[in-house]
Motif scaffolding. Structure first.
Motif, PDB file in Angstrom:
ATOM      1  N   ILE A   1       0.727  -1.107  -0.224  1.00 34.02           N
ATOM      2  CA  ILE A   1       0.034   0.026  -0.060  1.00 34.02           C
ATOM      3  C   ILE A   1       0.673   1.232   0.024  1.00 34.02           C
ATOM      4  O   ILE A   1       0.596   2.172  -0.712  1.00 34.02           O
ATOM      5  N   GLN A   2       1.968   1.230   0.707  1.00 31.86           N
ATOM      6  CA  GLN A   2       2.742   2.487   0.661  1.00 31.86           C
ATOM      7  C   GLN A   2       3.588   2.492  -0.650  1.00 31.86           C
ATOM      8  O   GLN A   2       3.892   3.856  -0.897  1.00 31.86           O
ATOM      9  N   ILE A   3       3.775   1.568  -1.462  1.00 31.94           N
ATOM     10  CA  ILE A   3       4.451   1.553  -2.742  1.00 31.94           C
ATOM     11  C   ILE A   3       3.434   2.261  -3.705  1.00 31.94           C
ATOM     12  O   ILE A   3       3.959   2.854  -4.607  1.00 31.94           O
ATOM     13  N   GLY A   4       2.088   1.830  -3.739  1.00 36.06           N
ATOM     14  CA  GLY A   4       1.078   2.203  -4.485  1.00 36.06           C
ATOM     15  C   GLY A   4       1.156   3.572  -4.904  1.00 36.06           C
ATOM     16  O   GLY A   4       0.966   3.782  -6.198  1.00 36.06           O
ATOM     17  N   PRO A   5       1.237   4.523  -4.139  1.00 36.66           N
ATOM     18  CA  PRO A   5       1.344   6.069  -4.393  1.00 36.66           C
ATOM     19  C   PRO A   5       2.290   6.743  -5.295  1.00 36.66           C
ATOM     20  O   PRO A   5       2.309   7.619  -6.127  1.00 36.66           O
ATOM     21  N   ARG A   6       3.544   5.528  -5.518  1.00 36.88           N
ATOM     22  CA  ARG A   6       4.473   5.899  -6.785  1.00 36.88           C
ATOM     23  C   ARG A   6       3.804   5.755  -8.083  1.00 36.88           C
ATOM     24  O   ARG A   6       4.198   6.381  -8.845  1.00 36.88           O
ATOM     25  N   TYR A   7       2.759   5.099  -8.197  1.00 36.41           N
ATOM     26  CA  TYR A   7       2.234   4.937  -9.456  1.00 36.41           C
ATOM     27  C   TYR A   7       0.781   5.272  -9.862  1.00 36.41           C
ATOM     28  O   TYR A   7       0.502   5.914 -10.938  1.00 36.41           O
ATOM     29  N   ILE A   8       0.066   5.499  -8.648  1.00 40.86           N
ATOM     30  CA  ILE A   8      -1.403   6.340  -8.913  1.00 40.86           C
ATOM     31  C   ILE A   8      -1.608   7.291  -7.950  1.00 40.86           C
ATOM     32  O   ILE A   8      -0.730   6.997  -6.792  1.00 40.86           O
ATOM     33  N   PRO A   9      -2.562   8.100  -8.105  1.00 41.68           N
ATOM     34  CA  PRO A   9      -2.842   9.237  -6.802  1.00 41.68           C
ATOM     35  C   PRO A   9      -3.014   8.721  -5.511  1.00 41.68           C
ATOM     36  O   PRO A   9      -3.816   7.428  -5.488  1.00 41.68           O
ATOM     37  N   ALA A  10      -2.691   9.356  -4.553  1.00 36.12           N
ATOM     38  CA  ALA A  10      -2.908   8.709  -3.395  1.00 36.12           C
ATOM     39  C   ALA A  10      -4.474   8.468  -2.797  1.00 36.12           C
ATOM     40  O   ALA A  10      -5.007   7.480  -2.281  1.00 36.12           O
ATOM     41  N   ALA A  11      -5.617   9.295  -3.528  1.00 39.06           N
ATOM     42  CA  ALA A  11      -7.021   8.932  -3.358  1.00 39.06           C
ATOM     43  C   ALA A  11      -7.335   7.779  -4.096  1.00 39.06           C
ATOM     44  O   ALA A  11      -8.060   6.940  -3.325  1.00 39.06           O
ATOM     45  N   GLU A  12      -6.677   7.329  -5.028  1.00 34.75           N
ATOM     46  CA  GLU A  12      -7.036   5.936  -5.491  1.00 34.75           C
ATOM     47  C   GLU A  12      -6.471   4.953  -4.506  1.00 34.75           C
ATOM     48  O   GLU A  12      -7.090   3.967  -4.674  1.00 34.75           O
ATOM     49  N   VAL A  13      -5.331   5.151  -4.098  1.00 34.49           N
ATOM     50  CA  VAL A  13      -4.776   4.079  -3.161  1.00 34.49           C
ATOM     51  C   VAL A  13      -5.730   3.878  -2.038  1.00 34.49           C
ATOM     52  O   VAL A  13      -6.298   2.727  -1.532  1.00 34.49           O
ATOM     53  N   SER A  14      -6.324   4.976  -1.412  1.00 39.25           N
ATOM     54  CA  SER A  14      -7.379   5.104  -0.071  1.00 39.25           C
ATOM     55  C   SER A  14      -8.748   4.427  -0.949  1.00 39.25           C
ATOM     56  O   SER A  14      -9.217   3.774  -0.055  1.00 39.25           O
ATOM     57  N   LEU A  15      -9.144   4.543  -1.912  1.00 39.34           N
ATOM     58  CA  LEU A  15     -10.120   4.093  -2.689  1.00 39.34           C
ATOM     59  C   LEU A  15     -10.127   2.690  -2.494  1.00 39.34           C
ATOM     60  O   LEU A  15     -11.137   1.879  -2.216  1.00 39.34           O
ATOM     61  N   MET A  16      -8.880   2.030  -2.812  1.00 35.52           N
ATOM     62  CA  MET A  16      -8.881   0.554  -2.735  1.00 35.52           C
ATOM     63  C   MET A  16      -9.114   0.134  -1.633  1.00 35.52           C
ATOM     64  O   MET A  16      -9.505  -1.112  -1.291  1.00 35.52           O
ATOM     65  N   LEU A  17      -8.565   0.715  -0.475  1.00 36.60           N
ATOM     66  CA  LEU A  17      -8.765   0.133   0.848  1.00 36.60           C
ATOM     67  C   LEU A  17     -10.312  -0.112   1.343  1.00 36.60           C
ATOM     68  O   LEU A  17     -10.229  -0.460   2.220  1.00 36.60           O
ATOM     69  N   LEU A  18     -11.009   0.647   0.479  1.00 39.48           N
ATOM     70  CA  LEU A  18     -12.609   0.504   0.971  1.00 39.48           C
ATOM     71  C   LEU A  18     -12.927  -1.092   0.844  1.00 39.48           C
ATOM     72  O   LEU A  18     -13.911  -1.303   1.336  1.00 39.48           O
ATOM     73  N   LEU A  19     -12.135  -1.674  -0.194  1.00 38.44           N
ATOM     74  CA  LEU A  19     -12.375  -3.181  -0.456  1.00 38.44           C
ATOM     75  C   LEU A  19     -12.269  -3.794   0.655  1.00 38.44           C
ATOM     76  O   LEU A  19     -12.923  -4.952   0.804  1.00 38.44           O
ATOM     77  N   GLU A  20     -11.509  -3.552   1.630  1.00 41.65           N
ATOM     78  CA  GLU A  20     -11.287  -4.041   2.968  1.00 41.65           C
ATOM     79  C   GLU A  20     -12.531  -4.089   3.910  1.00 41.65           C
ATOM     80  O   GLU A  20     -12.834  -5.043   4.513  1.00 41.65           O
ATOM     81  N   THR A  21     -13.279  -3.100   3.645  1.00 36.93           N
ATOM     82  CA  THR A  21     -14.548  -2.988   4.310  1.00 36.93           C
ATOM     83  C   THR A  21     -15.553  -4.185   4.038  1.00 36.93           C
ATOM     84  O   THR A  21     -16.076  -4.733   4.992  1.00 36.93           O
ATOM     85  N   VAL A  22     -15.392  -4.478   2.727  1.00 40.98           N
ATOM     86  CA  VAL A  22     -16.218  -5.598   2.172  1.00 40.98           C
ATOM     87  C   VAL A  22     -15.769  -6.731   2.690  1.00 40.98           C
ATOM     88  O   VAL A  22     -16.497  -7.665   3.340  1.00 40.98           O
ATOM     89  N   LEU A  23     -14.411  -7.138   2.368  1.00 42.39           N
ATOM     90  CA  LEU A  23     -13.992  -8.613   2.489  1.00 42.39           C
ATOM     91  C   LEU A  23     -13.710  -8.947   3.774  1.00 42.39           C
ATOM     92  O   LEU A  23     -13.858  -9.899   4.444  1.00 42.39           O
ATOM     93  N   GLY A  24     -13.262  -7.600   4.706  1.00 48.83           N
ATOM     94  CA  GLY A  24     -13.133  -7.695   6.125  1.00 48.83           C
ATOM     95  C   GLY A  24     -14.525  -8.213   6.944  1.00 48.83           C
ATOM     96  O   GLY A  24     -14.431  -9.190   7.669  1.00 48.83           O
ATOM     97  N   SER A  25     -15.637  -7.640   6.617  1.00 51.99           N
ATOM     98  CA  SER A  25     -16.980  -7.633   7.153  1.00 51.99           C
ATOM     99  C   SER A  25     -17.343  -9.332   6.701  1.00 51.99           C
ATOM    100  O   SER A  25     -17.881  -9.959   7.525  1.00 51.99           O
ATOM    101  N   PHE A  26     -16.932  -9.727   5.550  1.00 53.84           N
ATOM    102  CA  PHE A  26     -17.205 -10.947   5.147  1.00 53.84           C
ATOM    103  C   PHE A  26     -16.648 -12.224   5.979  1.00 53.84           C
ATOM    104  O   PHE A  26     -17.156 -13.033   6.596  1.00 53.84           O
ATOM    105  N   LEU A  27     -15.063 -11.852   6.244  1.00 53.50           N
ATOM    106  CA  LEU A  27     -14.407 -12.694   7.041  1.00 53.50           C
ATOM    107  C   LEU A  27     -14.877 -12.880   8.245  1.00 53.50           C
ATOM    108  O   LEU A  27     -15.022 -13.926   9.122  1.00 53.50           O
ATOM    109  N   VAL A  28     -15.414 -11.888   8.950  1.00 57.26           N
ATOM    110  CA  VAL A  28     -15.874 -11.780  10.285  1.00 57.26           C
ATOM    111  C   VAL A  28     -17.175 -12.469  10.520  1.00 57.26           C
ATOM    112  O   VAL A  28     -17.540 -13.081  11.291  1.00 57.26           O
ATOM    113  N   TRP A  29     -18.126 -12.389   9.506  1.00 59.59           N
ATOM    114  CA  TRP A  29     -19.413 -13.011   9.345  1.00 59.59           C
ATOM    115  C   TRP A  29     -18.993 -14.611   9.111  1.00 59.59           C
ATOM    116  O   TRP A  29     -19.622 -15.346   9.914  1.00 59.59           O
ATOM    117  N   LEU A  30     -18.096 -14.752   8.309  1.00 58.34           N
ATOM    118  CA  LEU A  30     -17.790 -16.436   8.237  1.00 58.34           C
ATOM    119  C   LEU A  30     -17.336 -17.129   9.375  1.00 58.34           C
ATOM    120  O   LEU A  30     -17.483 -18.084   9.614  1.00 58.34           O
TER     121      LEU A  30
END
Length: 292
Positions: A223-252
């Motif tokens: 994640i720290q390397i990501g901003p070398r190639y794309i804007p910081a906002a887009e790296v932060s955007l990808m982190l929202l995927l953790e909200t979905v998959l992390g909730s799924f693991l907690v449920w599972l």
């Protein structure tokens, strides 16, 4: 340019996949927040040092010096964002923390625009707004529960994360991931002074070790390397995927069934990010065809 964007999105996505077990492993430990912070910081510092040394060997010191004061800022911001996340999770409902953390892409985009004069294409703004809306749906069921301290620390975490990624973005010629060990060590020292240097049970030691020696170091470096190639906002955007998959693991694994709004929000976030990735891949392919 498109090749660089695809590389950045791929690196950020892989980082998110490794960070997904974070919420689950935090929830199943039974230690006090300050003890958790001490061991998280100490083990992460060791992991970051080992990984950085394996990557750079004799050039590690040189790489650290190249990062300069911005590297020190990233290290401090990393430690602060970790502190805010853990304290927030331990002092208020997870939904409260997630709602506030979901503002990180917007904060990152605003910082980039105000400080670095970097603008995002309209399609990225649309994806950010859709994802933030979906992630808010996921967390709204728990909104209002918990201590105000947790809300404040979640806000600190979101702001520190956005600032860290933006400063890393401003120096794409440097690998700011080598500075993460200092942020983690600072976190451990602060937690130790607060009484967190306590022994762990075998059970808690296993789960915290698994998280901080395997999943988190890999995730944080990517994640720290990501901003070398794309804007910081887009790296932060990808982190929202953790909200979905992390909730799924907690449920599972823990049987915490998400409410209907969470399911709807998860579908929105996942669909928006999948569409964003599909569009970027199509643009990359068209660019390659045009060049050929």
């Amino acid at each position: 340019m498109q090749t660089t964007r695809i590389k950045g999105l791929t690196i950020a996505a892989l980082g998110v996949l490794f960070i997904v077990p974070d919420a689950l492993l935090v929830k199943i430990t039974s230690v006090e927040p300050v003890v958790f912070l001490f061991w998280r910081g100490l083990l992460l510092a060791i992991s970051f040092l080992v990984i950085s040394w394996l990557r750079y060997r004799s050039r590690l010191t040189t790489e650290i010096r190249r990062c300069g004061w911005k590297g020190l800022f990233c290290a401090g911001a990393f430690g602060i964002s970790t502190l805010g996340f853990v304290v927030g999770m331990k002092n208020t409902a997870a939904g409260n923390v997630l709602v506030i953390l979901n503002t990180a892409p917007v904060i990152a985009a605003l910082i980039a625009w105000l400080v670095w004069k970097e603008t995002l294409p309209w399609r990225t703004w649309v994806v950010i707004l859709v994802c933030v809306t979906g992630a808010t749906f996921m967390a709204i069921g728990e909104w209002g529960k918990g201590d105000p301290l947790g809300l404040m620390m979640a806000g600190v975490a979101a702001t520190a994360l956005a600032a860290n990624l933006n400063v890393a973005r401003s120096r794409p010629d440097c690998d700011m991931s080598v500075m993460l060990m200092f942020g983690a060590l600072l976190l451990a020292i602060v937690a130790a002074f607060m009484g967190g240097a306590e022994a762990l049970s075998a059970r808690d030691g296993f789960f915290i070790g698994l998280l901080c020696l395997v999943f988190l170091p890999t995730a944080c470096i990517l994640i720290q390397i990501g901003p070398r190639y794309i804007p910081a906002a887009e790296v932060s955007l990808m982190l929202l995927l953790e909200t979905v998959l992390g909730s799924f693991l907690v449920w599972l694994f823990l049987g915490e069934v998400p409410p209907d709004l969470s399911l709807i929000g998860g579908v929105i976030v996942f669909s928006a990010l999948a569409t964003h990735g599909w569009i970027e891949v199509r643009r990359y392919r068209r660019a390659r065809v045009a060049v050929d």
